[in-house]
Design a protein around this motif. Sequence first.
Motif, PDB file in Angstrom:
ATOM      1  N   ALA A  41      61.210  53.693  82.973  1.00 14.44           N
ATOM      2  CA  ALA A  41      61.664  52.753  81.938  1.00 14.44           C
ATOM      3  C   ALA A  41      63.187  52.818  81.809  1.00 14.44           C
ATOM      4  CB  ALA A  41      61.014  53.105  80.603  1.00 14.44           C
ATOM      5  N   PRO A  42      63.814  51.728  81.396  1.00 11.50           N
ATOM      6  CA  PRO A  42      65.275  51.725  81.241  1.00 11.50           C
ATOM      7  C   PRO A  42      65.721  52.794  80.230  1.00 11.50           C
ATOM      8  CG  PRO A  42      64.401  49.498  81.092  1.00 11.50           C
ATOM      9  CD  PRO A  42      63.223  50.419  81.063  1.00 11.50           C
ATOM     10  N   PRO A  43      66.832  53.451  80.484  1.00 13.16           N
ATOM     11  CA  PRO A  43      67.277  54.516  79.571  1.00 13.16           C
ATOM     12  C   PRO A  43      67.645  54.019  78.180  1.00 13.16           C
ATOM     13  CG  PRO A  43      68.928  54.066  81.270  1.00 13.16           C
ATOM     14  CD  PRO A  43      67.705  53.319  81.664  1.00 13.16           C
ATOM     15  N   GLU A  44      67.991  52.734  78.043  1.00 10.36           N
ATOM     16  CA  GLU A  44      68.408  52.219  76.736  1.00 10.36           C
ATOM     17  C   GLU A  44      67.229  51.777  75.869  1.00 10.36           C
ATOM     18  OE1 GLU A  44      68.623  48.867  79.755  1.00 10.36           O
ATOM     19  OE2 GLU A  44      69.195  50.994  79.644  1.00 10.36           O
ATOM     20  N   ARG A  54      45.888  54.598  84.859  1.00 12.87           N
ATOM     21  CA  ARG A  54      45.838  53.217  85.326  1.00 12.87           C
ATOM     22  C   ARG A  54      47.232  52.591  85.324  1.00 12.87           C
ATOM     23  NH1 ARG A  54      41.959  49.265  86.080  1.00 12.87           N
ATOM     24  NH2 ARG A  54      40.778  51.039  86.881  1.00 12.87           N
ATOM     25  N   LEU A  55      48.055  52.901  84.329  1.00 10.55           N
ATOM     26  CA  LEU A  55      49.421  52.365  84.302  1.00 10.55           C
ATOM     27  C   LEU A  55      50.218  52.848  85.502  1.00 10.55           C
ATOM     28  CD1 LEU A  55      50.224  52.763  80.491  1.00 10.55           C
ATOM     29  CD2 LEU A  55      49.889  50.610  81.719  1.00 10.55           C
ATOM     30  N   CYS A  56      50.058  54.121  85.854  1.00  8.79           N
ATOM     31  CA  CYS A  56      50.774  54.643  87.028  1.00  8.79           C
ATOM     32  C   CYS A  56      50.278  53.993  88.318  1.00  8.79           C
ATOM     33  CB  CYS A  56      50.620  56.158  87.105  1.00  8.79           C
ATOM     34  SG  CYS A  56      51.669  57.060  85.941  1.00  8.79           S
ATOM     35  N   ASP A  57      48.978  53.691  88.385  1.00  4.95           N
ATOM     36  CA  ASP A  57      48.445  52.993  89.559  1.00  4.95           C
ATOM     37  C   ASP A  57      49.130  51.631  89.728  1.00  4.95           C
ATOM     38  OD1 ASP A  57      46.758  55.053  90.140  1.00  4.95           O
ATOM     39  OD2 ASP A  57      44.986  54.149  89.219  1.00  4.95           O
ATOM     40  N   HIS A  58      49.206  50.869  88.640  1.00  5.70           N
ATOM     41  CA  HIS A  58      49.856  49.548  88.720  1.00  5.70           C
ATOM     42  C   HIS A  58      51.345  49.692  89.016  1.00  5.70           C
ATOM     43  CE1 HIS A  58      46.472  47.052  87.721  1.00  5.70           C
ATOM     44  NE2 HIS A  58      46.233  47.695  86.592  1.00  5.70           N
ATOM     45  N   LEU A  59      51.979  50.722  88.464  1.00 12.19           N
ATOM     46  CA  LEU A  59      53.404  50.955  88.722  1.00 12.19           C
ATOM     47  C   LEU A  59      53.643  51.247  90.200  1.00 12.19           C
ATOM     48  CD1 LEU A  59      56.269  51.335  87.458  1.00 12.19           C
ATOM     49  CD2 LEU A  59      55.698  53.768  87.231  1.00 12.19           C
ATOM     50  N   SER A  60      52.810  52.101  90.791  1.00 14.73           N
ATOM     51  CA  SER A  60      53.003  52.473  92.196  1.00 14.73           C
ATOM     52  C   SER A  60      52.774  51.302  93.136  1.00 14.73           C
ATOM     53  CB  SER A  60      52.059  53.628  92.561  1.00 14.73           C
ATOM     54  OG  SER A  60      50.706  53.208  92.498  1.00 14.73           O
ATOM     55  N   ARG A  61      51.962  50.324  92.714  1.00 12.87           N
ATOM     56  CA  ARG A  61      51.690  49.151  93.555  1.00 12.87           C
ATOM     57  C   ARG A  61      52.666  48.011  93.288  1.00 12.87           C
ATOM     58  NH1 ARG A  61      46.575  51.367  92.506  1.00 12.87           N
ATOM     59  NH2 ARG A  61      45.287  51.619  94.370  1.00 12.87           N
ATOM     60  N   GLY A  62      53.618  48.236  92.401  1.00 12.98           N
ATOM     61  CA  GLY A  62      54.607  47.218  92.104  1.00 12.98           C
ATOM     62  C   GLY A  62      54.113  46.101  91.207  1.00 12.98           C
ATOM     63  N   GLN A  63      52.936  46.275  90.616  1.00 12.98           N
ATOM     64  CA  GLN A  63      52.379  45.238  89.745  1.00 12.98           C
ATOM     65  C   GLN A  63      52.864  45.370  88.307  1.00 12.98           C
ATOM     66  OE1 GLN A  63      48.480  46.454  90.659  1.00 12.98           O
ATOM     67  NE2 GLN A  63      48.310  45.224  92.524  1.00 12.98           N
ATOM     68  N   LEU A  64      53.245  46.569  87.902  1.00 10.23           N
ATOM     69  CA  LEU A  64      53.783  46.816  86.561  1.00 10.23           C
ATOM     70  C   LEU A  64      55.286  47.021  86.682  1.00 10.23           C
ATOM     71  CD1 LEU A  64      53.425  47.372  83.511  1.00 10.23           C
ATOM     72  CD2 LEU A  64      52.956  49.762  84.095  1.00 10.23           C
ATOM     73  N   LYS A  65      56.055  46.103  86.148  1.00  8.30           N
ATOM     74  CA  LYS A  65      57.517  46.174  86.243  1.00  8.30           C
ATOM     75  C   LYS A  65      58.069  46.561  84.877  1.00  8.30           C
ATOM     76  CE  LYS A  65      57.706  42.695  89.913  1.00  8.30           C
ATOM     77  NZ  LYS A  65      56.248  42.676  90.118  1.00  8.30           N
ATOM     78  N   LEU A  66      58.787  47.672  84.843  1.00  7.49           N
ATOM     79  CA  LEU A  66      59.266  48.226  83.581  1.00  7.49           C
ATOM     80  C   LEU A  66      60.753  48.013  83.355  1.00  7.49           C
ATOM     81  CD1 LEU A  66      57.324  51.638  83.608  1.00  7.49           C
ATOM     82  CD2 LEU A  66      56.600  49.412  82.726  1.00  7.49           C
ATOM     83  N   SER A  67      61.407  47.237  84.199  1.00  6.97           N
ATOM     84  CA  SER A  67      62.859  47.100  84.113  1.00  6.97           C
ATOM     85  C   SER A  67      63.316  46.390  82.837  1.00  6.97           C
ATOM     86  CB  SER A  67      63.386  46.349  85.338  1.00  6.97           C
ATOM     87  OG  SER A  67      62.745  45.069  85.443  1.00  6.97           O
ATOM     88  N   SER A  68      62.449  45.600  82.214  1.00  7.33           N
ATOM     89  CA  SER A  68      62.849  44.848  81.022  1.00  7.33           C
ATOM     90  C   SER A  68      62.367  45.482  79.718  1.00  7.33           C
ATOM     91  CB  SER A  68      62.304  43.406  81.103  1.00  7.33           C
ATOM     92  OG  SER A  68      62.814  42.737  82.230  1.00  7.33           O
ATOM     93  N   LEU A  69      61.786  46.666  79.802  1.00  3.64           N
ATOM     94  CA  LEU A  69      61.226  47.301  78.604  1.00  3.64           C
ATOM     95  C   LEU A  69      62.283  47.522  77.529  1.00  3.64           C
ATOM     96  CD1 LEU A  69      58.691  50.083  79.676  1.00  3.64           C
ATOM     97  CD2 LEU A  69      58.215  47.806  78.772  1.00  3.64           C
ATOM     98  N   ARG A  70      61.933  47.184  76.299  1.00  2.00           N
ATOM     99  CA  ARG A  70      62.775  47.471  75.149  1.00  2.00           C
ATOM    100  C   ARG A  70      62.207  48.609  74.305  1.00  2.00           C
ATOM    101  NH1 ARG A  70      63.569  41.247  72.901  1.00  2.00           N
ATOM    102  NH2 ARG A  70      64.341  40.323  74.859  1.00  2.00           N
ATOM    103  N   ALA A  71      60.895  48.874  74.453  1.00  3.45           N
ATOM    104  CA  ALA A  71      60.270  49.919  73.644  1.00  3.45           C
ATOM    105  C   ALA A  71      59.101  50.529  74.401  1.00  3.45           C
ATOM    106  CB  ALA A  71      59.776  49.357  72.305  1.00  3.45           C
ATOM    107  N   VAL A  72      58.966  51.850  74.282  1.00  2.05           N
ATOM    108  CA  VAL A  72      57.813  52.582  74.816  1.00  2.05           C
ATOM    109  C   VAL A  72      57.194  53.352  73.661  1.00  2.05           C
ATOM    110  CG1 VAL A  72      57.005  54.363  76.406  1.00  2.05           C
ATOM    111  CG2 VAL A  72      58.840  52.827  77.098  1.00  2.05           C
TER     112      VAL A  72
END
Length: 589
Positions: A175-178, A133-151
Amino acid sequence: MPFQNAPASLASALAARGYESATPVQAAVLAPDAEGRDLLVSARTGSGKTVAFGLAMANTLLDDNGRCPAPGAPLALVIAPTRELALQVRNELEWLYASSGARIVSCVGGMEPRVEARALNAGCHIVVGTPGRLCDHLSRGQLKLSSLRAVVLDEADEMLDLGFRDELETLLKAAPPERRTLLFSATIARDIANLARRYQTDALRIDTQTGSAPHTDITYRAILTDQSDMANTIVNVLRQMESPTAIVFCHTREAVRQLQGILTQRGFSSVAISGDLGQNERSRAIESLRHGQARVCVATDVAARGIDIPDLGLVIHASLPSNPATLLHRSGRTGRAGRKGTCVLLVPPSRRRLAERLLEGAKVTAEWGGAPTPDDIAKADAERLLSAPELSITVPEAGSMHELITKLTAAHSADQLAAALIAMWRANLPEPTSVRVISPGSVKKAPRERTRRDDEDGESRGPREPGTWFRLSVGREDRADPKWLVPMLCRLGGIRKQDIGAIRIQPDHTLVEIAQDKAERFQSCAAGADADEITVEPSAPPRGGASRDSGRPPRSAGGPGGAGRPPRKSGGGGFSKSGPSSSRKRKSF
């Protein structure tokens, strides 16, 4: 302080929840050397891992005042293997982060995706979801991961077993490399170690398990019982142990349906959880267990992970697990967070050797015995009644209750009152039943001559006359191997090894010969398996006739290192067709 180095807002939430001290895994992630680092954590089920990674990422998400910033693109992403576990994680994080102002959104299969999309667009701090489900939202542009600090990868080993490698890598690459990557797993196998090397930086390894020591909060019992007596034995075990909540595991949906009907008819408040139920039905069943409206849950392995019920004190394996890992995952529903639990394996005499291998592989020791009798249950009932807290209440010296006590003692003798108490107490208890008691010493292993058709464990296999052929939906490309095909066929089809004849493994399918007199039963039982399991259908004999195999497993497609390894497990407790690198569409959890 019990949670040293934890932000004040989280420490107060833990104190309000009754947490007096940190578990080993919680203390380890709060240690100074873990602050700000990637973590590779192995800890057993029920050790407080959800709170642990909630604490571990707190300083990464909160400001100096212990508050979250204004909601926007998510700051943390938690990935879990099943929707039940994901929803449970969301609930835990909600009370843990309640005073920090965190907004938490869940994205799981079975829920309305448009509602989830609106929640994501409205802004949040933490997203908890399943890989598909997370990948579905990611592919539709609804889940934006550019600001992630932790996974956080929760139960990473289970996600790889379920075939979610591609989805995990998609999310981690986006997700951001940092960002920090916190990987939690029951075991650190080679696949997990490889994943950590690729997506973590200078990760701190935390192992809170003492070597391979078994879970000391779980007591294991193995009960010998005839297959025909299985339902009655389950009734007597539930009655003898009287756990506030119990789970009974079966292999197929049909077995769950039948057993749940029997238990309800016998007076147990019970619910069922299996792959054919919708998410809302499964959620209602779990809530009824948590709130005490139901006492027994009958489930397939879809419930082996992700269910956390505080008063669950008993796990019964009505069907033997397919491997030691499944045994531990099922059993791990009890004995959680310092509470004691009991795990009972019901073992037909013909499968005792398999049960012994399972226990040995899981590194646990079980006490062997026979099924509880009505006399055993009567003794347990008497002990419970004599120790009931109601017998210690203070007798009031005035009031309506005092008046009623005076009238009762004046009109009836002590023996009459005691008899009435016992009768009323027993009135709501399900009746035990008579079962055949098989003592461990009465089961003898008869010596026999080994033939060329014996399997590696010494058990003979195969009908002596030509049988009926069936086609399985896995083949050499899926690493099909008699070492795991034979026990799986016995489990799914309700047959014995002696009923299985030749096995012909082809690139994309396998042909199996079943004894003529067992073919109808085999087809009926296999048809009741979960949809995620290997499909079985009748087939014509292979070309070249029905010659027997030698009993020696062929080399797997993966070479010597892959021999004997089954394909990845599916959510229904069986095996999926997709191999480790398959890109086929998988079931959403």
